[in-house]
Write an enzyme that holds these catalytic residues in place. Structure first.
Site, short mmCIF file in Angstrom:
data_model
loop_
_atom_site.label_atom_id
_atom_site.label_comp_id
_atom_site.label_asym_id
_atom_site.label_seq_id
_atom_site.Cartn_x
_atom_site.Cartn_y
_atom_site.Cartn_z
N CYS A 131 106.32 85.76 -9.47
CA CYS A 131 105.05 85.92 -10.19
C CYS A 131 105.24 85.82 -11.69
CB CYS A 131 104.37 87.23 -9.80
SG CYS A 131 103.61 87.09 -8.17
N GLU B 78 99.19 88.85 -8.07
CA GLU B 78 99.11 88.01 -9.26
C GLU B 78 98.69 86.59 -8.88
OE1 GLU B 78 101.51 90.05 -8.33
OE2 GLU B 78 102.63 90.87 -10.02
N CYS C 105 107.01 90.55 -9.67
CA CYS C 105 108.22 90.01 -9.06
C CYS C 105 108.64 88.74 -9.82
CB CYS C 105 107.99 89.71 -7.58
SG CYS C 105 106.99 88.25 -7.25
N1 THU Z 1 103.70 92.24 -4.41
C1 THU Z 1 102.74 91.81 -5.29
O1 THU Z 1 101.58 91.63 -4.90
N2 THU Z 1 103.10 91.56 -6.57
C2 THU Z 1 104.37 91.73 -7.06
O2 THU Z 1 104.64 91.35 -8.19
C3 THU Z 1 105.37 92.43 -6.25
C4 THU Z 1 105.08 92.47 -4.79
C5 THU Z 1 103.33 92.45 -3.02
C6 THU Z 1 103.94 91.45 -2.07
C7 THU Z 1 103.91 92.21 -0.76
O3 THU Z 1 102.64 92.01 -0.15
C8 THU Z 1 104.05 93.66 -1.17
O4 THU Z 1 103.75 93.70 -2.58
C9 THU Z 1 105.44 94.25 -0.93
O5 THU Z 1 106.41 93.47 -1.52
#
Ligand code: THU
Length: 145
Positions: free
Chosen positions: A99, A65, A96
């Site tokens: 984000c 994101e 998350c």
């Molecule tokens: N991750 C994202 O890119 N977006 C999210 O909203 C959740 C997590 C990524 C971060 C990390 O590189 C991987 O997913 C595992 O957490």
């Protein structure tokens, strides 16, 4: 992708899904092995995409994101109408917490957040649902010039 037609055509879900899935392939995730793609639709109709970019110093890694938001801002746009993410987890993979706040900066309460798995949409939320009673730029009105 069979369930894309369930959603309003103006959400451009098929296009966002295709953009997010394409960029997910470029994710740099050698540590988590969890590639994520994100695509943003702006009010102008443009689509901006990003993927997660991890780092050997783990906390420095960036979410998909964040990459999509950076691409949007670099292109001169600062409003999110719809954001769609895709990941390969069995569970619904929503943004998350960090984000949610990153998206909030450029969102309204009605901004749509689609969470997808490899085969299509698993859930859709509004910004208000994912981050209720949130803190945003308006809270700083009168405090910053
Ligand atoms: N991750 C994202 O890119 N977006 C999210 O909203 C959740 C997590 C990524 C971060 C990390 O590189 C991987 O997913 C595992 O957490």
């Amino acid at each position: 992708m069979s369930n894309m037609a369930e959603y309003p055509v103006e959400h451009r879900v098929s296009e966002l899904f295709a953009a997010a899935k394409a960029v997910q392939k470029n994710a740099y995730a050698p540590y988590s092995h969890f590639p994520v793609g994100a695509a943003i639709l702006t009010p102008s109709g443009r689509i901006h995409a990003g993927c997660n970019v991890e780092n050997a110093a783990y906390p420095v890694g960036a979410c998909a994101e964040a990459g999509a938001i950076a691409a949007m801002v670099a292109a001169g746009e600062t409003a999110i109408s719809v954001i769609l993410t895709i990941c390969d987890s069995i569970e619904v993979g929503t943004c998350c917490g960090g984000c949610r706040q990153r998206v909030r900066e450029f969102a309204t309460a009605d901004t749509l957040i689609y969470a997808c798995g490899p085969d299509g949409v698993r859930a859709v939320f509004t910004m208000e649902q994912l981050l209720p009673t949130s803190f945003g730029p308006e809270n700083l009105n009168g405090f910053v010039s």
